[in-house]
Structures are given as C-alpha cells and as structure tokens.
Design an enzyme around this catalytic site. Structure first.
Site, short mmCIF file in Angstrom:
data_model
loop_
_atom_site.label_atom_id
_atom_site.label_comp_id
_atom_site.label_asym_id
_atom_site.label_seq_id
_atom_site.Cartn_x
_atom_site.Cartn_y
_atom_site.Cartn_z
N ASP A 15 0.03 3.93 1.29
CA ASP A 15 -0.39 4.79 2.39
C ASP A 15 0.47 4.68 3.66
O ASP A 15 0.43 5.55 4.51
CB ASP A 15 -1.85 4.50 2.76
CG ASP A 15 -2.80 4.75 1.59
OD1 ASP A 15 -2.45 5.54 0.70
OD2 ASP A 15 -3.89 4.13 1.55
N MET A 67 -2.15 11.75 -1.48
CA MET A 67 -2.98 10.60 -1.09
C MET A 67 -2.62 10.10 0.31
O MET A 67 -1.80 10.70 1.00
CB MET A 67 -2.79 9.47 -2.10
CG MET A 67 -3.58 9.65 -3.38
SD MET A 67 -3.40 8.16 -4.39
CE MET A 67 -4.69 8.46 -5.59
N SER A 96 0.86 -1.19 0.00
CA SER A 96 0.00 0.00 0.00
C SER A 96 0.89 1.23 0.00
O SER A 96 1.91 1.25 0.69
CB SER A 96 -0.88 0.02 1.25
OG SER A 96 -1.50 1.27 1.37
#
Ligand code: F6P
Length: 366
Positions: free
Chosen positions: A152, A194, A150
C-alpha cells in the site's frame, strides 16, 4: 550468542522473502543464531514447530519467490494480552529476545505494544509460575525492529514500503493490457486498485498509464459535482481523438463528504456519457508474484540494517523502523512512524485533505 527471530505479518507483499533472506543471512554472518517465526504472530502465540532455527541454506532462492514462504496471518489472539503472554513465554523458552517484524502499520503497532508490555509480561510469567525468576533474568530487555512490508505504501517516515513498487509494476502492466482491448472496442474501463486507505497505488498507476481520471482518498472530488467533472474530462479526451477511457479507482476512494466512491457508481456515470463501460477489479494479482528489482534491493539493504539495529540496540533506544529516505536506508522511531501514519487517517476523517496529502511520504506530495 545473540538469538534473533524474524517474522512476516499482515498482508503478504512481494519482497518479504528477500527481506527474510537478508535478515537470516546477515544475522548468521554477524555471528547470531537466527530463527523464523512461521505464520506471523500466530506462530509466536503457538510456539512449538512454528519457531524454527534457520540456517544459511534455508533461505536459498528466496530472492525470486513472491509472497512469504514463512507464512503470514492477521492474528487476533496477539491483540489480547493472553496471546502476548504466550508469545513472551515461547520466545524465552527458545532463548530469543530480539524480533524483526516485517509487516504493515498494524503489525508494527503490535510489535511496539509487545515491547512496552514486555517487563510486565515477564513478571506475570513468574507470578503464574510458568517460568522462574532465574529463567527470565537474561531476557529483561526485548529488542524490536520493524521492516515495512506492504503493497500500500501507506507508512509515514519512509518513501517506499517493501512491495509497493512490485504491486505498482503489476498494476501498470495490467492497465496496459486493458488499454489494448479498450482501444480496440473504443470502450471505457474502470480499474479498481488496492491500497486500503492510501491512494499511492492509484495515483502512481494512473500517472504511469496516463489514465483519464483518478480517484484517491487523499484528494477527494467534490460531492455532488464529480459526476459532471468526470464526464467533462472524459468527453474532452474523447473529442481530442482518444479511443479509450480509463479511470482508476483506489479501493479507499471517497468524495469530500467522506462518502465512498464505488467502481459501479463511476461506471454508471461513464455509461450516462454514452460509453460502453466495463469494470476490472484487479484484486490479489497486485499482491502476488515476484518482487521487482527495486523491492529486492530495498528488502536486502533494509534486512541487513535491521540486524545491525538489533545488535546496536540498548534498553534506552526506542524501537526503530527501517525506512528509506531520499535513497538512503534510515532508522526512524517506530512509535513516531505509526503515530504519523494514524494522523493521516485522522486528517481524512476531519476532512483536512491538504494535511493528509502533506503527511504522506515525499513522493506523494503534490
Ligand atoms: O494491505 C494490503 C492489502 O492488499 C490492501 O491493499 C487491501 O485492502 C487488503 O490488503 C486486502 O486484504 P485481504 O487480503 O485480507 O483481502
């Protein structure tokens, strides 16, 4: 011969291809038959051509490809028991009872649920006469191993998720480009990055580029007060001779009353300060592109360990998630990592921001 399947799931991340390559090749090297499930959990639900045997040469050049060549999806069907039942059926007819999933917390939660339901799914396949008792007998234990892919960097129990440093690198490079044009015109830029509910990309890119102000969910500014604070800080920097103003807004940014903070609102404040202001939403360029060296290395070391974890697993071992902690590849109980990750969201909902910050990985702590 052990048959192991690998899949990528959820949002793609740079490094997923290197992870698939490492899993496939380590598995073959250790004497296993290796499979790839194409299109994430949809491939498991649909079976057929989406479950493919992988050979050494099938993952050639994967280290330098961005995205995920075996496809990914955010699959709704697998959230239903019927979908998971088809998944179990497709695995068994292909002789597979070990699955390595590379994805974010949602994908890994799904994997763990699949494992906990596995015995009852097998019973249902027998009861509904889709498979016989004899066909199911060798597959009573399902092994699941999680790799965290990911951009993130939002998963607990690991310092870095596969893809996070590549996205960070891309953002940093883009903000450098923005700096050049901002300085030329003496402008202000609001850069939205993001990260979903996690501020790691925002915080680290802000640090790496010397942003004037950073908005992240874990350390929210005071509602009704941050407009003035933002103006004061940016004005002070300008008075010191800075010809540009750059404010990073994480997509999940909120104030301490949990009101979302949008890039437009931030822009309006900067305009009030008299600055000629533009918004740049970096979007999916942050996620595409090839993996930086760190992510290739992380994916490779973790991919190899994921195969070893499969081979060492017993029915009693909890499903592991392969993480990295203080530069060492480590195995963590998957359920615990998912639980802690969810508790960050709960802490934020309860406005316990210190707890949210401390629950993030070590590189995040203030
Ligand atoms: O989880 C990765 C991520 O890129 C997040 O940062 C973002 O919120 C989301 O996925 C975007 O999802 P989609 O690609 O479905 O628009």
């Amino acid at each position: 011969k052990k048959k192991i399947a690998v899949m990528t799931s959820g949002g793609d991340a740079p490094g997923m291809n290197p992870a698939v390559r490492a899993v496939v090749r380590a598995g073959i090297f250790l004497g296993c038959d290796m499979f790839a499930v194409y299109e994430g959990y949809s491939g498991l639900v649909k079976g057929g051509d989406l479950l493919k045997k992988m050979e050494w040469g099938d993952v050639r050049n994967y280290l330098s490809y961005g995205g995920t060549n075996i496809g990914t999806a955010r699959c709704m069907e697998f959230k239903e028991r019927e979908g998971r039942l088809s998944g179990a059926y497709n695995m068994i007819v292909n002789g597979i009872d070990a699955l390595i999933v590379c994805g974010g917390d949602g994908s890994l939660t799904g994997a763990d649920l699949f494992r906990s339901e596995w015995p009852s799914l097998l019973d249902e396949l027998i009861e509904t006469a889709r498979l016989t008792k004899e066909e199911v007998a060798p597959y009573r234990h399902l092994t699941i191993v999680g790799l965290v892919g990911s951009i993130d960097n939002d998963m607990s129990c690991t310092d870095a998720t596969i893809g996070a440093y590549s996205a960070l690198e891309r953002i940093t490079e883009m903000v450098d480009y923005i700096d050049a044009t901002a300085k030329s015109h003496s402008r202000a830029f609001v850069v939205e990055v993001m990260g979903r509910h996690c501020g790691w990309l925002g915080l680290m890119s802000g640090l790496g580029t010397g942003a004037d102000f950073i908005f992240i969910p874990e350390r929210p500014p005071r509602a009704g007060k941050w407009h003035d604070d933002l103006k004061t800080v940016c004005k002070r920097h300008r008075e010191k001779g800075r010809r540009k103003t750059v404010v990073i807004v994480a997509e999940g940014a909120i104030d301490d009353e949990l009101n979302p903070i949008s890039s437009e609102e931030v822009r309006d404040v900067l305009v009030e300060l008299g600055l000629d202001t533009r918004i740049t939403t970096l979007g999916h360029v942050q996620r595409g592109g090839t993996a930086v060296a760190y992510d290739r290395m992380l994916a490779t070391l973790q991919g190899v360990d994921a195969v070893k974890a499969v081979l060492e697993s017993t029915p009693e071992t909890p499903s592991p998630m392969i993480g990295v902690f203080e530069n060492k590849i480590v195995r963590q109980p998957l359920v615990e990592a998912v639980r802690l990750t969810k508790s960050v969201a709960t802490a934020i909902e309860n406005k316990d921001f210190d707890r949210a910050m401390s629950l993030r990985d070590t590189s995040f702590a203030d």
